[in-house]
Structure formats: structure tokens, C-alpha cells
Design a protein around this motif. Sequence first.
Motif, short mmCIF file in Angstrom:
data_model
loop_
_atom_site.label_atom_id
_atom_site.label_comp_id
_atom_site.label_asym_id
_atom_site.label_seq_id
_atom_site.Cartn_x
_atom_site.Cartn_y
_atom_site.Cartn_z
N VAL A 141 35.74 39.91 51.36
CA VAL A 141 37.04 40.15 50.75
C VAL A 141 38.16 39.82 51.72
O VAL A 141 37.96 39.66 52.92
CB VAL A 141 37.19 41.63 50.32
CG1 VAL A 141 36.18 41.99 49.24
CG2 VAL A 141 37.09 42.58 51.50
N ARG A 162 39.82 42.55 42.45
CA ARG A 162 40.99 43.13 43.11
C ARG A 162 40.89 44.65 43.10
O ARG A 162 40.56 45.25 42.10
CB ARG A 162 42.25 42.69 42.41
CG ARG A 162 43.50 43.16 43.08
CD ARG A 162 44.74 42.54 42.41
NE ARG A 162 45.91 42.75 43.20
CZ ARG A 162 46.29 42.03 44.24
NH1 ARG A 162 45.56 41.01 44.62
NH2 ARG A 162 47.38 42.29 44.91
N GLY A 218 43.00 48.17 45.07
CA GLY A 218 44.03 48.66 45.97
C GLY A 218 44.33 50.12 45.68
O GLY A 218 43.86 50.68 44.70
N SER A 263 45.32 46.49 49.81
CA SER A 263 44.64 45.84 48.69
C SER A 263 43.52 44.97 49.22
O SER A 263 43.55 44.49 50.35
CB SER A 263 45.61 45.01 47.85
OG SER A 263 46.09 43.91 48.59
N THR A 306 41.08 41.64 47.84
CA THR A 306 40.84 40.63 46.81
C THR A 306 39.64 39.79 47.24
O THR A 306 39.36 39.67 48.42
CB THR A 306 42.06 39.70 46.62
OG1 THR A 306 42.39 39.07 47.86
CG2 THR A 306 43.26 40.45 46.09
N THR A 307 38.97 39.22 46.26
CA THR A 307 37.85 38.34 46.57
C THR A 307 38.32 36.91 46.76
O THR A 307 37.52 36.04 47.07
CB THR A 307 36.78 38.40 45.46
OG1 THR A 307 37.40 38.09 44.21
CG2 THR A 307 36.15 39.78 45.39
N PRO A 348 44.80 35.85 49.16
CA PRO A 348 45.95 36.34 48.41
C PRO A 348 47.10 35.35 48.28
O PRO A 348 47.95 35.50 47.41
CB PRO A 348 46.39 37.58 49.19
CG PRO A 348 45.74 37.47 50.51
CD PRO A 348 44.53 36.63 50.35
#
Length: 129
Positions: A30, A85, A87, A94, A96-97, A100
Motif C-alpha cells: 500500500v 482505500r 483512512g 490514509s 491506498t493500493t 495517490p
Amino acid sequence: MTNEPSETDHIAAARERKEALAQAFDGRTVWYQEKYILVHARAEVTTSDWGVNVRLANDDGYAVFHGRPISLSGRWDVLIVGEGRMGAQYAGWSLTTWHPFGEDEEAAMAEISATTSQAESAEGSNAVE
């Protein structure tokens, strides 16, 4: 007497809706972002009645920022979680995979890294003793 659910019931209902999505991050690579911090690492997710705890790990062990391991948490009722996602409201972090800032930014960062390492190795070979 009121019919309003207790805080415990509220958190349990939030857990029921979000736990499977949060656990999907366990073991995945991530991007962690918090204000000016951006780290690429593997997430280790554990859940409890309270909420989610995440530790970030890299190939050398646990990911660190300023010498401290990165450990995140969020209570079920402040956790925002969806496909790729996650957060925590009010906490400001946060995961994310995906990068960003998009694939173009990721490619630009890789190019800068490659250019920097090439320049460092070229400087080393021309060193004057």
C-alpha cells in the motif's frame, strides 16, 4: 427510556459493515499518506472490537519514519474504508493500493531515483584520491 442504540451498538454495527474491507488490506502493498509523508510498504492489519490497527512493513522489517515504526489505528466509527482505500477521519492518515498522485507521478519518482543512483555511481568512479 430511549430507543437510541448505545455507543457500543453503534461501533459494533460499524465493525460489521467495515471489517471485511479493512482485512482485505492485510498483506497487501500500500501507499501510506499523512500530510507530507508518503511511504510504500506492506500493511499488516489486525482488527478488534475497538477498531483497526495497521503496522507497515518493508523488506528490512518494519517501515520507519524518523526512526520510529509506522503504526496506525482507527476506531470503527471513524474509519473510512472502501475498495483499495482506507483512512481514519480526524487522524489524517490514509492507505491506498495505488499511488495517490497517479501513475505518472510514480513513474517520475522511479526515473528520479534511477537518475540519482546512476549519478552517484558515476561520481564514485571519478573520485580523486
